[in-house]
Design a protein around this motif. Structure first.
Motif, mmCIF file in Angstrom:
data_model
loop_
_atom_site.group_PDB
_atom_site.id
_atom_site.type_symbol
_atom_site.label_atom_id
_atom_site.label_comp_id
_atom_site.label_asym_id
_atom_site.label_seq_id
_atom_site.Cartn_x
_atom_site.Cartn_y
_atom_site.Cartn_z
ATOM 1 N N ASN A 54 0.836 -1.214 0.000
ATOM 2 C CA ASN A 54 0.000 0.000 0.000
ATOM 3 C C ASN A 54 0.864 1.255 0.000
ATOM 4 O OD1 ASN A 54 -2.377 -1.464 -0.018
ATOM 5 N ND2 ASN A 54 -2.561 -1.497 2.224
ATOM 6 N N ASN A 55 1.928 1.218 0.780
ATOM 7 C CA ASN A 55 2.846 2.371 0.826
ATOM 8 C C ASN A 55 3.535 2.572 -0.523
ATOM 9 O OD1 ASN A 55 2.239 2.868 3.510
ATOM 10 N ND2 ASN A 55 3.960 1.657 4.288
ATOM 11 N N HIS A 56 3.927 1.457 -1.157
ATOM 12 C CA HIS A 56 4.577 1.535 -2.467
ATOM 13 C C HIS A 56 3.617 2.094 -3.522
ATOM 14 C CE1 HIS A 56 7.742 -1.719 -1.305
ATOM 15 N NE2 HIS A 56 7.999 -0.532 -0.763
ATOM 16 N N ASP A 57 2.363 1.661 -3.471
ATOM 17 C CA ASP A 57 1.359 2.164 -4.418
ATOM 18 C C ASP A 57 1.172 3.673 -4.282
ATOM 19 O OD1 ASP A 57 0.940 -0.295 -5.500
ATOM 20 O OD2 ASP A 57 -0.857 -0.756 -4.333
ATOM 21 N N LEU A 58 1.109 4.138 -3.052
ATOM 22 C CA LEU A 58 0.915 5.567 -2.803
ATOM 23 C C LEU A 58 2.117 6.374 -3.307
ATOM 24 C CD1 LEU A 58 -0.791 7.822 -1.560
ATOM 25 C CD2 LEU A 58 0.333 7.352 0.651
ATOM 26 N N LEU A 59 3.324 5.838 -3.043
ATOM 27 C CA LEU A 59 4.544 6.517 -3.487
ATOM 28 C C LEU A 59 4.605 6.574 -5.019
ATOM 29 C CD1 LEU A 59 7.284 7.769 -2.773
ATOM 30 C CD2 LEU A 59 8.238 5.449 -2.708
ATOM 31 N N ASN A 113 2.291 9.218 -6.474
ATOM 32 C CA ASN A 113 2.849 10.566 -6.278
ATOM 33 C C ASN A 113 3.932 10.869 -7.323
ATOM 34 O OD1 ASN A 113 1.192 11.029 -4.078
ATOM 35 N ND2 ASN A 113 2.731 10.336 -2.578
ATOM 36 N N ILE A 114 4.768 9.863 -7.612
ATOM 37 C CA ILE A 114 5.835 10.053 -8.611
ATOM 38 C C ILE A 114 5.240 10.292 -9.994
ATOM 39 C CG2 ILE A 114 7.750 8.901 -9.794
ATOM 40 C CD1 ILE A 114 8.365 7.495 -7.128
ATOM 41 N N ILE A 115 4.226 9.503 -10.360
ATOM 42 C CA ILE A 115 3.584 9.648 -11.678
ATOM 43 C C ILE A 115 2.938 11.027 -11.819
ATOM 44 C CG2 ILE A 115 1.690 8.804 -13.121
ATOM 45 C CD1 ILE A 115 2.320 5.984 -12.055
ATOM 46 N N THR A 116 2.315 11.504 -10.765
ATOM 47 C CA THR A 116 1.681 12.828 -10.792
ATOM 48 C C THR A 116 2.722 13.913 -11.045
ATOM 49 O OG1 THR A 116 -0.039 12.093 -9.261
ATOM 50 C CG2 THR A 116 0.288 14.482 -9.473
ATOM 51 N N ILE A 117 3.865 13.803 -10.395
ATOM 52 C CA ILE A 117 4.943 14.787 -10.568
ATOM 53 C C ILE A 117 5.444 14.768 -12.007
ATOM 54 C CG2 ILE A 117 7.320 15.352 -9.915
ATOM 55 C CD1 ILE A 117 6.649 14.291 -7.092
#
Length: 447
Positions: A410-415, A418-422
């Motif tokens: 779950n933590n990896h998915d959230l990270l 965030n990277i893709i959005t940036i």
């Protein structure tokens, strides 16, 4: 003597009354002698020859001799007479009275005598055909063993002295019931377990790799030193399972009623594997095939005693308990203490009833058999943690591991989100990705 009308079949006459579930192998073999009609008496030597001819088993013959010898001890201790004198007198009374109630009364007295310790009566210490100079006191027997002793006495008395007992009269024989403070596993009940320090010292001081493996085998399988561990064969061990399984055949375990399955721990397994790679499937694991069980018993007992005596001499503070004796002159800790160590640790890891089941006590096996394979392995793994000497492992709860992995994912998915959005919000990076054809990969990651 007239031909007897009795057909002595253990399963037939026993099932009518007090021990219908009793199926001891040696008793069945001896009682089967009475499938033949008795027409005349024979000598004691002829009786033993008949036993061996019928069963083809030296173990059965030794057992019968031991049972007959025990009755001789009883006659000497209680009446100061030889068994021949007592049984001849009983036969005389039976002929005069026309019934066998005198014999049944004698058998009941014998049964009571067998339930008692006799520290004042010292006997020769027999191991197979060898007689040791050291004397030993007679110990009480459990109800299962007493049943066997009485069965052999009935057979012996009929063949050698012509004392006939009808099933109707035999019903008056009273078998003592088992008590809460006595388990019929007498070879294990009256010894003390090793401490971890003592066990470590013994193993470190045992140089023979086969004897050392024998000791380690007992501390994870609860095997009896000679009757079970001394007879286990390569084909009885399955290294393809995890943990490896050891199947003790029914004819090997005490009571010979049901087979038993135990496991090898992680530090014992490679030692057993090393031995098994050089032997055939039918070969015994811990003794060379040309070495008899009796010789193996004597050799391992001598090695074990030498090791513990040296340890106690070199460090009496740490190892003095290894040579401590009880009031009857016997050591508190013997080779059976390997089994006692294992049963104690299994109880600590699980509970008393599961300990009895794992060590092969029949009355607890139904509860144990209802456990799933996974539950049995889990109980063993908990036990394993308490018996390892050289290698420590960690038991991992799979449910906890799954929760931890799920949290990490779950933590990896959230990270990643965030990277893709940036990246999408940075035109320069998107231009570079499009030129290299990687914008589609980014889209796949986003989905």
């Amino acid at each position: 003597m007239s031909s007897t009308y009795i057909r002595f079949n253990l399963d037939r006459y026993v099932s009518c009354h007090f021990w219908s579930s009793y199926k001891n192998k040696h008793s069945r073999e001896v009682m089967s002698l009475f499938d033949e009609v008795i027409s005349d008496t024979i000598t004691e030597d002829q009786f033993y020859e008949k036993v061996f001819a019928k069963t083809k088993s030296q173990g059965t013959l030794d057992t019968v001799r031991t049972r007959v010898r025990a009755f001789d001890y009883f006659c000497d201790h209680k009446y100061k007479m030889k068994k021949e004198q007592v049984l001849e007198k009983i036969k005389e009374l039976s002929v005069k009275s026309g019934h066998s109630k005198h014999f049944v009364k004698l058998v009941n007295e014998y049964a009571i005598w067998l339930t008692q310790d006799h520290p004042d009566y010292l006997i020769d210490h027999h191991v197979s055909t060898r007689v040791y100079t050291r004397k030993k006191a007679l110990k009480k027997k459990g109800s299962g063993t007493i049943k066997n002793y009485l069965s052999v006495l009935r057979v012996f008395s009929a063949h050698v002295f012509g004392i006939e007992v009808s099933p109707h009269i035999w019903k008056d024989v009273s078998i003592p019931l088992p008590t809460d403070d006595f388990d019929d596993d007498s070879d294990n009940d009256d010894v003390e377990p090793f401490s971890i320090e003592e066990l470590t010292g013994i193993l470190d001081s045992t140089k023979d790799p086969r004897v050392k493996a024998w000791m380690m085998f007992m501390k994870c399988t609860t095997a009896r030193p000679w009757q079970e561990a001394g007879q286990i064969r390569k084909k009885d061990i399955d290294f393809t399972t995890n943990p490896p399984t050891v199947t003790f055949p029914k004819n090997m375990v005490k009571g010979k009623v049901s087979k038993r399955v135990n496991y090898l721990d992680v530090e014992t397994t490679p030692r057993i594997k090393m031995i098994c790679k050089d032997i055939d499937d039918d070969d015994p694991v811990f003794r060379r095939k040309e070495v008899s069980l009796s010789e193996f018993t004597q050799n391992t007992r001598r090695i074990f005693n030498r090791v513990k005596e040296k340890l106690a001499k070199d460090d009496p503070v740490l190892y003095g308990g290894l040579i401590k004796k009880k009031s009857n002159g016997y050591y508190e800790k013997t080779a059976h203490s390997f089994r006692k160590f294992a049963t104690t640790k299994y109880e600590d890891a699980n509970n008393e009833s599961m300990m009895h089941a794992y060590s092969g006590h029949l009355r607890y096996l139904p509860t144990y058999s209802k456990k799933t394979h996974e539950q049995k392995i889990q109980m063993f793994r908990k036990f394993e943690q308490l018996i390892l000497i050289y290698q420590k492992t960690e038991i991992i709860d799979s449910s906890i591991v799954n929760q931890q992995l799920e949290k990490k994912l779950n933590n990896h998915d959230l990270l990643l989100k965030n990277i893709i959005t940036i990246i999408y919000n940075d035109p320069e990076i998107m231009t570079i990705l499009k030129k290299k054809g990687l914008d589609e990969n980014l889209l796949q990651l986003q989905n």
